[in-house]
Motif scaffolding. Structure first.
Motif, PDB file in Angstrom:
ATOM      1  N   ALA A 168      57.633  51.767  53.625  1.00  0.00           N
ATOM      2  CA  ALA A 168      56.915  51.546  54.882  1.00  0.00           C
ATOM      3  C   ALA A 168      57.716  50.648  55.831  1.00  0.00           C
ATOM      4  O   ALA A 168      57.215  50.248  56.878  1.00  0.00           O
ATOM      5  N   GLY A 169      58.952  50.301  55.443  1.00  0.00           N
ATOM      6  CA  GLY A 169      59.825  49.559  56.352  1.00  0.00           C
ATOM      7  C   GLY A 169      59.924  48.070  56.097  1.00  0.00           C
ATOM      8  O   GLY A 169      60.570  47.362  56.863  1.00  0.00           O
ATOM      9  N   LEU A 170      59.324  47.567  55.041  1.00  0.00           N
ATOM     10  CA  LEU A 170      59.445  46.135  54.741  1.00  0.00           C
ATOM     11  C   LEU A 170      60.749  45.899  53.988  1.00  0.00           C
ATOM     12  O   LEU A 170      61.012  46.542  52.981  1.00  0.00           O
ATOM     13  N   ALA A 171      61.556  44.958  54.496  1.00  0.00           N
ATOM     14  CA  ALA A 171      62.887  44.752  53.933  1.00  0.00           C
ATOM     15  C   ALA A 171      63.058  43.402  53.250  1.00  0.00           C
ATOM     16  O   ALA A 171      64.143  43.093  52.784  1.00  0.00           O
ATOM     17  N   MET A 172      62.002  42.571  53.197  1.00  0.00           N
ATOM     18  CA  MET A 172      62.166  41.263  52.559  1.00  0.00           C
ATOM     19  C   MET A 172      62.309  41.428  51.045  1.00  0.00           C
ATOM     20  O   MET A 172      61.916  42.453  50.492  1.00  0.00           O
ATOM     21  N   PRO A 173      62.888  40.439  50.352  1.00  0.00           N
ATOM     22  CA  PRO A 173      62.995  40.526  48.895  1.00  0.00           C
ATOM     23  C   PRO A 173      61.610  40.638  48.256  1.00  0.00           C
ATOM     24  O   PRO A 173      60.663  39.983  48.687  1.00  0.00           O
ATOM     25  N   MET A 174      61.525  41.484  47.226  1.00  0.00           N
ATOM     26  CA  MET A 174      60.261  41.695  46.524  1.00  0.00           C
ATOM     27  C   MET A 174      60.512  41.600  45.026  1.00  0.00           C
ATOM     28  O   MET A 174      61.354  42.317  44.495  1.00  0.00           O
ATOM     29  N   GLN A 175      59.784  40.704  44.392  1.00  0.00           N
ATOM     30  CA  GLN A 175      59.868  40.542  42.943  1.00  0.00           C
ATOM     31  C   GLN A 175      58.675  41.252  42.316  1.00  0.00           C
ATOM     32  O   GLN A 175      57.551  41.106  42.786  1.00  0.00           O
ATOM     33  N   VAL A 176      58.918  42.000  41.247  1.00  0.00           N
ATOM     34  CA  VAL A 176      57.864  42.750  40.556  1.00  0.00           C
ATOM     35  C   VAL A 176      57.711  42.152  39.162  1.00  0.00           C
ATOM     36  O   VAL A 176      58.705  41.872  38.484  1.00  0.00           O
ATOM     37  N   ARG A 177      56.463  41.953  38.764  1.00  0.00           N
ATOM     38  CA  ARG A 177      56.207  41.447  37.414  1.00  0.00           C
ATOM     39  C   ARG A 177      54.877  41.982  36.901  1.00  0.00           C
ATOM     40  O   ARG A 177      54.087  42.529  37.666  1.00  0.00           O
ATOM     41  N   SER A 178      54.668  41.784  35.603  1.00  0.00           N
ATOM     42  CA  SER A 178      53.451  42.278  34.970  1.00  0.00           C
ATOM     43  C   SER A 178      52.769  41.151  34.216  1.00  0.00           C
ATOM     44  O   SER A 178      53.422  40.360  33.543  1.00  0.00           O
ATOM     45  N   MET A 179      51.468  41.118  34.352  1.00  0.00           N
ATOM     46  CA  MET A 179      50.660  40.220  33.537  1.00  0.00           C
ATOM     47  C   MET A 179      49.907  41.007  32.468  1.00  0.00           C
ATOM     48  O   MET A 179      49.196  40.420  31.661  1.00  0.00           O
ATOM     49  N   GLY A 180      50.066  42.309  32.495  1.00  0.00           N
ATOM     50  CA  GLY A 180      49.369  43.132  31.509  1.00  0.00           C
ATOM     51  C   GLY A 180      47.882  42.818  31.504  1.00  0.00           C
ATOM     52  O   GLY A 180      47.243  42.774  32.541  1.00  0.00           O
ATOM     53  N   GLU A 181      47.350  42.538  30.331  1.00  0.00           N
ATOM     54  CA  GLU A 181      45.925  42.214  30.185  1.00  0.00           C
ATOM     55  C   GLU A 181      45.697  40.715  30.008  1.00  0.00           C
ATOM     56  O   GLU A 181      44.593  40.290  29.698  1.00  0.00           O
ATOM     57  N   ARG A 182      46.723  39.898  30.232  1.00  0.00           N
ATOM     58  CA  ARG A 182      46.662  38.461  29.927  1.00  0.00           C
ATOM     59  C   ARG A 182      45.825  37.634  30.896  1.00  0.00           C
ATOM     60  O   ARG A 182      45.481  36.503  30.584  1.00  0.00           O
ATOM     61  N   GLU A 183      45.534  38.107  32.072  1.00  0.00           N
ATOM     62  CA  GLU A 183      44.771  37.327  33.055  1.00  0.00           C
ATOM     63  C   GLU A 183      43.540  38.095  33.536  1.00  0.00           C
ATOM     64  O   GLU A 183      43.440  38.447  34.716  1.00  0.00           O
ATOM     65  N   PRO A 184      42.571  38.305  32.658  1.00  0.00           N
ATOM     66  CA  PRO A 184      41.365  39.015  33.093  1.00  0.00           C
ATOM     67  C   PRO A 184      40.528  38.139  34.028  1.00  0.00           C
ATOM     68  O   PRO A 184      40.569  36.907  33.956  1.00  0.00           O
ATOM     69  N   VAL A 185      39.819  38.778  34.918  1.00  0.00           N
ATOM     70  CA  VAL A 185      38.908  38.047  35.810  1.00  0.00           C
ATOM     71  C   VAL A 185      37.448  38.332  35.457  1.00  0.00           C
ATOM     72  O   VAL A 185      36.554  37.698  35.994  1.00  0.00           O
ATOM     73  N   THR A 186      37.237  39.267  34.558  1.00  0.00           N
ATOM     74  CA  THR A 186      35.866  39.623  34.175  1.00  0.00           C
ATOM     75  C   THR A 186      35.401  38.768  33.001  1.00  0.00           C
ATOM     76  O   THR A 186      36.211  38.295  32.199  1.00  0.00           O
ATOM     77  N   THR A 187      34.098  38.590  32.921  1.00  0.00           N
ATOM     78  CA  THR A 187      33.462  37.939  31.770  1.00  0.00           C
ATOM     79  C   THR A 187      32.205  38.731  31.445  1.00  0.00           C
ATOM     80  O   THR A 187      31.583  39.345  32.318  1.00  0.00           O
ATOM     81  N   GLY A 188      31.857  38.738  30.197  1.00  0.00           N
ATOM     82  CA  GLY A 188      30.604  39.379  29.813  1.00  0.00           C
ATOM     83  C   GLY A 188      30.675  40.876  29.593  1.00  0.00           C
ATOM     84  O   GLY A 188      29.634  41.515  29.426  1.00  0.00           O
ATOM     85  N   CYS A 189      31.865  41.470  29.617  1.00  0.00           N
ATOM     86  CA  CYS A 189      31.974  42.905  29.334  1.00  0.00           C
ATOM     87  C   CYS A 189      31.986  43.080  27.817  1.00  0.00           C
ATOM     88  O   CYS A 189      32.894  42.615  27.144  1.00  0.00           O
ATOM     89  N   LYS A 190      30.984  43.729  27.296  1.00  0.00           N
ATOM     90  CA  LYS A 190      30.808  43.871  25.845  1.00  0.00           C
ATOM     91  C   LYS A 190      31.450  45.154  25.331  1.00  0.00           C
ATOM     92  O   LYS A 190      31.415  46.190  25.990  1.00  0.00           O
ATOM     93  N   GLY A 191      32.011  45.064  24.130  1.00  0.00           N
ATOM     94  CA  GLY A 191      32.537  46.220  23.431  1.00  0.00           C
ATOM     95  C   GLY A 191      34.030  46.364  23.567  1.00  0.00           C
ATOM     96  O   GLY A 191      34.673  45.732  24.406  1.00  0.00           O
ATOM     97  N   ASN A 192      34.585  47.194  22.684  1.00  0.00           N
ATOM     98  CA  ASN A 192      36.016  47.492  22.702  1.00  0.00           C
ATOM     99  C   ASN A 192      36.276  48.985  22.815  1.00  0.00           C
ATOM    100  O   ASN A 192      37.395  49.388  23.126  1.00  0.00           O
ATOM    101  N   ALA A 193      35.276  49.798  22.501  1.00  0.00           N
ATOM    102  CA  ALA A 193      35.443  51.253  22.582  1.00  0.00           C
ATOM    103  C   ALA A 193      35.329  51.687  24.044  1.00  0.00           C
ATOM    104  O   ALA A 193      34.448  51.238  24.778  1.00  0.00           O
ATOM    105  N   ARG A 194      36.247  52.547  24.444  1.00  0.00           N
ATOM    106  CA  ARG A 194      36.258  53.004  25.834  1.00  0.00           C
ATOM    107  C   ARG A 194      35.005  53.841  26.113  1.00  0.00           C
ATOM    108  O   ARG A 194      34.760  54.860  25.482  1.00  0.00           O
ATOM    109  N   SER A 195      34.211  53.342  27.046  1.00  0.00           N
ATOM    110  CA  SER A 195      33.008  54.051  27.490  1.00  0.00           C
ATOM    111  C   SER A 195      32.946  53.923  29.002  1.00  0.00           C
ATOM    112  O   SER A 195      33.550  53.015  29.573  1.00  0.00           O
TER     113      SER A 195
END
Length: 193
Positions: free
Chosen positions: A142-169
């Motif tokens: 889109a034309g932005l030329a400034m330096p850009m750093q890319v990184r991943s936090m994976g699942e280490r920084e969730p913002v949700t609380t109270g979501c129950k279960g581990n099976a995908r539903s």
């Protein structure tokens, strides 16, 4: 010889004697010259005014953070350029336009991908990194030329609380939606022009 001439000659001689003594004091630093020791022949200290302190550097604005919902950007569990949803393209175009029009010169971007806890940690790490890289590539396209750093936090920084279960539903996927995101930290310096 008249008195005025005598007084002038005596004054000149006395001045010459004092100058000789002072000159001897400054050049003869031998203990044998006790007549010099009674005088303080050190040069007077030079008093200078302390330099004015430098003005503080201009304040750097705090990084601005933009959080983009991964569900708005990408189809579920997707990360490639072809997977960007129309709503995601609109959000990224709006962000690119804001970054070009800011009253702040943008120095760099830090783009961080986040994932929810569904799936393995290694998979989520890579998914979040691919999403962040896709956002970077889109902004560069889109034309932005400034330096850009890319990184991943994976699942280490969730913002949700109270979501129950581990099976995908559908309920758990919906509950964990805020964890799936891409965060763009905008680092800039105020323009002083």
């Amino acid at each position: 010889m008249n008195t005025a001439a005598f007084n002038s000659t005596t004054a000149t001689a006395a001045t010459a004697l004092v100058l000789l003594l002072l000159a001897g004091c400054s050049s003869l630093h031998d203990e044998r010259y006790s007549w010099c020791q009674a005088q303080d022949c050190r040069p007077a200290p030079v008093v200078t005014q302390a330099p004015k302190p430098l003005p503080p550097p201009p304040a750097r604005p705090a990084p601005r953070r933009v959080t983009l919902s991964a569900d708005a950007l990408f189809a579920f569990d997707r990360s490639g350029p072809a997977d960007i949803l129309p709503r995601g393209r609109i959000e990224l175009d709006r962000l690119a336009q804001q970054l070009r029009a800011e009253g702040v010169e943008v120095q760099s971007l830090v783009i961080t991908g986040h994932a929810d806890r569904l799936g393995s940690a290694a998979y989520n790490e890579q998914l979040a990194l691919r999403r962040a890289a896709t956002v970077r590539d889109y902004l560069q396209g889109a034309g932005l030329a400034m330096p850009m750093q890319v990184r991943s936090m994976g699942e280490r920084e969730p913002v949700t609380t109270g979501c129950k279960g581990n099976a995908r539903s559908p309920a758990l996927v919906a509950c964990l939606q805020p964890d799936r995101r891409v965060v763009v930290d905008i680092l800039g310096q105020a323009q002083g022009r």
